[in-house]
Design an enzyme around this catalytic site. Structure first.
Site, PDB file in Angstrom:
ATOM      1  N   LEU A  46       0.681  -1.269  -0.024  1.00  0.00           N
ATOM      2  CA  LEU A  46       0.034  -0.051   0.046  1.00  0.00           C
ATOM      3  C   LEU A  46       0.916   1.302   0.051  1.00  0.00           C
ATOM      4  CD1 LEU A  46       0.113   1.117   3.239  1.00  0.00           C
ATOM      5  CD2 LEU A  46      -1.575  -0.498   3.520  1.00  0.00           C
ATOM      6  N   ARG A  47       0.256   2.483  -0.380  1.00  0.00           N
ATOM      7  CA  ARG A  47       1.053   3.720  -0.349  1.00  0.00           C
ATOM      8  C   ARG A  47       0.178   4.424   0.583  1.00  0.00           C
ATOM      9  NH1 ARG A  47      -0.717   5.317  -6.534  1.00  0.00           N
ATOM     10  NH2 ARG A  47      -2.641   4.037  -5.655  1.00  0.00           N
TER      11      ARG A  47
ATOM     12  N   CYS B 278       9.695   4.555   3.572  1.00  0.00           N
ATOM     13  CA  CYS B 278       9.957   3.162   2.944  1.00  0.00           C
ATOM     14  C   CYS B 278      10.907   3.481   2.123  1.00  0.00           C
ATOM     15  CB  CYS B 278       8.625   2.722   2.303  1.00  0.00           C
ATOM     16  SG  CYS B 278       7.506   2.224   3.112  1.00  0.00           S
TER      17      CYS B 278
ATOM     18  N   LYS C 255      14.684   3.843   3.400  1.00  0.00           N
ATOM     19  CA  LYS C 255      15.439   2.792   4.221  1.00  0.00           C
ATOM     20  C   LYS C 255      15.537   1.479   3.324  1.00  0.00           C
ATOM     21  CE  LYS C 255      11.330   0.998   6.463  1.00  0.00           C
ATOM     22  NZ  LYS C 255      11.265  -0.080   5.891  1.00  0.00           N
TER      23      LYS C 255
ATOM     24  N   GLY D 171      11.023  10.124  -0.728  1.00  0.00           N
ATOM     25  CA  GLY D 171      11.231  10.203   0.755  1.00  0.00           C
ATOM     26  C   GLY D 171      10.301   9.537   1.360  1.00  0.00           C
TER      27      GLY D 171
ATOM     28  N   ALA E 156       9.371  14.428 -12.011  1.00  0.00           N
ATOM     29  CA  ALA E 156      10.480  15.103 -11.584  1.00  0.00           C
ATOM     30  C   ALA E 156       9.887  15.956 -10.344  1.00  0.00           C
ATOM     31  CB  ALA E 156      11.114  16.016 -12.629  1.00  0.00           C
TER      32      ALA E 156
HETATM   33  P1  NAD Z   1       4.767   2.412  12.010  1.00  0.00           P
HETATM   34  O1  NAD Z   1       5.940   2.903  12.773  1.00  0.00           O
HETATM   35  O2  NAD Z   1       3.538   3.380  11.458  1.00  0.00           O
HETATM   36  O3  NAD Z   1       4.091   1.339  12.943  1.00  0.00           O
HETATM   37  C1  NAD Z   1       4.573   0.233  13.409  1.00  0.00           C
HETATM   38  C2  NAD Z   1       4.020   0.134  14.973  1.00  0.00           C
HETATM   39  O4  NAD Z   1       4.467  -1.184  15.434  1.00  0.00           O
HETATM   40  C3  NAD Z   1       3.993   1.035  15.850  1.00  0.00           C
HETATM   41  O5  NAD Z   1       2.777   1.650  16.369  1.00  0.00           O
HETATM   42  C4  NAD Z   1       4.949   0.349  17.089  1.00  0.00           C
HETATM   43  O6  NAD Z   1       4.288   0.884  18.337  1.00  0.00           O
HETATM   44  C5  NAD Z   1       4.683  -1.140  16.791  1.00  0.00           C
HETATM   45  N1  NAD Z   1       5.413  -1.950  17.431  1.00  0.00           N
HETATM   46  C6  NAD Z   1       6.783  -1.914  17.504  1.00  0.00           C
HETATM   47  N2  NAD Z   1       7.239  -2.924  18.112  1.00  0.00           N
HETATM   48  C7  NAD Z   1       5.971  -3.794  18.520  1.00  0.00           C
HETATM   49  C8  NAD Z   1       5.908  -5.249  19.026  1.00  0.00           C
HETATM   50  N3  NAD Z   1       6.831  -5.764  19.695  1.00  0.00           N
HETATM   51  N4  NAD Z   1       4.648  -5.619  19.057  1.00  0.00           N
HETATM   52  C9  NAD Z   1       3.822  -4.951  18.721  1.00  0.00           C
HETATM   53  N5  NAD Z   1       3.810  -3.581  18.183  1.00  0.00           N
HETATM   54  C10 NAD Z   1       4.918  -3.046  18.180  1.00  0.00           C
HETATM   55  O7  NAD Z   1       5.379   1.648  10.884  1.00  0.00           O
HETATM   56  P2  NAD Z   1       4.505   1.432   9.283  1.00  0.00           P
HETATM   57  O8  NAD Z   1       4.858   2.540   8.560  1.00  0.00           O
HETATM   58  O9  NAD Z   1       3.172   0.841   9.606  1.00  0.00           O
HETATM   59  O10 NAD Z   1       5.545   0.373   8.706  1.00  0.00           O
HETATM   60  C11 NAD Z   1       5.606  -1.229   9.125  1.00  0.00           C
HETATM   61  C12 NAD Z   1       6.075  -2.113   8.310  1.00  0.00           C
HETATM   62  O11 NAD Z   1       5.681  -2.091   6.940  1.00  0.00           O
HETATM   63  C13 NAD Z   1       7.592  -1.660   7.926  1.00  0.00           C
HETATM   64  O12 NAD Z   1       8.374  -2.659   7.810  1.00  0.00           O
HETATM   65  C14 NAD Z   1       7.523  -0.654   6.708  1.00  0.00           C
HETATM   66  O13 NAD Z   1       8.551  -0.652   5.980  1.00  0.00           O
HETATM   67  C15 NAD Z   1       6.429  -1.624   5.753  1.00  0.00           C
HETATM   68  N6  NAD Z   1       5.684  -0.915   4.859  1.00  0.00           N
HETATM   69  C16 NAD Z   1       5.279   0.457   5.445  1.00  0.00           C
HETATM   70  C17 NAD Z   1       4.510   1.007   4.359  1.00  0.00           C
HETATM   71  C18 NAD Z   1       4.103   2.462   4.710  1.00  0.00           C
HETATM   72  O14 NAD Z   1       3.388   2.870   3.581  1.00  0.00           O
HETATM   73  N7  NAD Z   1       4.204   2.875   5.873  1.00  0.00           N
HETATM   74  C19 NAD Z   1       3.979   0.529   3.149  1.00  0.00           C
HETATM   75  C20 NAD Z   1       4.523  -0.857   3.006  1.00  0.00           C
HETATM   76  C21 NAD Z   1       5.253  -1.547   3.788  1.00  0.00           C
END
Ligand code: NAD
Length: 430
Positions: free
Chosen positions: A151-152, A258, A261, A255, A250
């Site tokens: 998702l985006r 995702c 990192k 940023g 462009a």
């Molecule tokens: P986020 O920081 O918004 O949320 C992560 C949540 O996990 C936080 O609320 C944190 O408190 C919780 N957490 C941490 N440790 C925990 C534990 N041990 N048990 C339960 N909860 C815990 O992160 P996000 O943006 O939702 O991203 C999550 C993952 O998905 C990452 O790996 C990211 O790369 C991936 N991802 C993100 C996106 C995006 O658009 N944000 C899209 C695709 C994939």
């Protein structure tokens, strides 16, 4: 099906709410007790269009709940989705501490067969790592699958419910069947593969898209030098089906939480395998250059930024989100401040703390308040409301006349009519 989602951030909350919308019984868990309390009161901790409505609807119909207790959600769950953060560690590799902590808790509380589906973006080999970790404490059978999320932010609810594909990296047929049943109501291709291929697919996709953006930004820099128009060039390129029109805008570079990192993690993986990835590393370098170039163009237009006031319009890394992680707007604000400028900002929803940006940024109530007395305005995020900015009003409150449109969002005739020095990305200065 009964589903537990571990980690209730951008991915966990959206996917949990959407799975409830599909008819599953979903419990979302987070270690952040404050976040869970707010969610239980129906308060949505992030800005994501359409999310509040489906969270409320599914809480009311009893299909969506929130908790901090693993003992409440793991026993009886058929699928446990891991959606915790995987930020960069200091050396650019992936910080796995949240995935490890979640895996151990899951293992301790399993009471029957479950599929542990990893939605977080994780290094190749994580399925084995999670399996080993759960084995340390679990007494019940389980399978771990890789199910990377695509998702985006800003369009997350739509993307979850209408994905272009679902990737399932499973090492057993039983687990693959559970996952295809979970997503049975989503009509899209399901790519069923092994866990390592699924994990790498996510990194390869993000690195490819980031490289495409870096590429068009390099073309944009050439356009600025030779007097060509990057939008016309991108249109001409994008109509070729082998290239495609997406990710050819462009701007200020990529940023968010995702791309930076994940691209770095892939570069580090290559390094660790003595297989450096020159294309991926170049995409990272160009992205840095894209930010610096904007600041240098501003310096040139203003005769230096020391002692000048610059208003930044937009702080989020893109429109429709309050996420400012690795945002170009924040990087540019920081750099301007470092070079001696006074920086003010306006964003419809995003805010940054002094810890994040390194100084006490003034958040204005609207674009015109931000621009009051400014020597230059930088449009840094493509919020829809900026398209209809009253440029006459903006100019009338400014001290200077420099308008840097970092997203090529405004109409050049308007900027010209209001006698701005109008700088765009990959286009002539007017
Ligand atoms: P986020 O920081 O918004 O949320 C992560 C949540 O996990 C936080 O609320 C944190 O408190 C919780 N957490 C941490 N440790 C925990 C534990 N041990 N048990 C339960 N909860 C815990 O992160 P996000 O943006 O939702 O991203 C999550 C993952 O998905 C990452 O790996 C990211 O790369 C991936 N991802 C993100 C996106 C995006 O658009 N944000 C899209 C695709 C994939």
């Amino acid at each position: 099906m009964r589903v537990a989602v571990i980690g209730t951030g951008y991915v966990g909350l959206v996917s949990g709410a959407c799975m409830a919308e599909l008819g599953h019984h979903v419990a979302c868990l987070d270690v952040d007790a404050g976040k869970i309390e707010r969610l239980k009161r129906g308060e949505i901790p992030i800005y994501e269009p359409g999310l509040e409505e489906i969270v409320k609807r599914n809480m009311e119909n009893g299909r969506l709940s929130f908790t901090t207790s693993f003992a409440d959600v793991i026993p009886g769950a058929e699928v446990v989705s891991i959606a915790v953060g995987t930020p960069s560690a200091e050396d650019g590799t992936v910080d796995m501490r949240y995935v490890d902590a979640a895996s151990q808790e899951i293992g301790r509380h399993l009471t029957g067969y479950a599929v542990i589906a990893n939605k977080s973006t994780v290094p190749v080999g994580t399925s084995e790592r999670v399996t080993a970790s759960i084995h340390e404490t679990a007494t019940q059978p389980f399978d771990v699958v890789s199910n990377p999320e695509t998702l985006r932010e800003g369009r997350a609810v739509y993307d979850f419910l209408h994905p272009s594909r679902i990737i399932i990296g499973a090492s057993s047929q039983r687990a693959a069947d559970v996952m295809t049943t979970l997503f049975a109501y989503i009509d899209c291709p399901k790519v069923v593969t092994d866990p390592r291929s699924a994990e790498l697919t996510k990194y390869a996709s993000n690195a490819f898209l980031a490289t495409k953006i870096s590429f068009i930004n390099e073309v944009a820099h050439i356009c600025e030098e030779v007097g060509a128009d990057v939008e016309d060039v991108a249109r001409g390129m994008g109509l070729d089906p082998r290239i495609g029109k997406d990710f050819l805008r462009a701007g200020l570079g990529w940023g968010g939480s995702c791309f930076p990192k994940d691209v770095l993690a892939l570069a580090k993986l290559g390094e660790s395998l003595s297989h450096p990835l020159p294309v991926v590393n170049a995409a990272i370098r160009t992205n840095r250059l894209t930010r610096t170039r904007v600041v240098e163009r501003l310096e040139k237009a203003l005769g230096g930024v020391q002692g000048k006031t610059v208003a930044i319009l937009g702080l989020a890394f893109k429109d429709n989100t309050d996420d400012t992680r690795e945002s170009a707007a924040v990087d540019i604000a920081k750099e301007l401040w470092k070079r001696g400028a006074t920086v003010r900002a306006y964003d419809p929803v995003a805010r940054v703390s002094p810890e994040q940006i390194g100084f006490d940024l003034v958040h204005a109530a609207d674009p015109y308040e931000a621009a009051k007395g400014a020597d230059a305005v930088v449009l840094a995020t493509e919020w829809e409301e900026f398209r209809t900015l009253d440029l006459g009003k903006l100019k009338s409150v400014m001290a200077g006349d420099v308008l840097m449109d970092g997203r090529n969002l405004l109409k050049s005739q308007d900027a010209l009519a209001n006698k701005f020095t109008y700088l765009r990305v990959g286009k002539k200065v007017v």
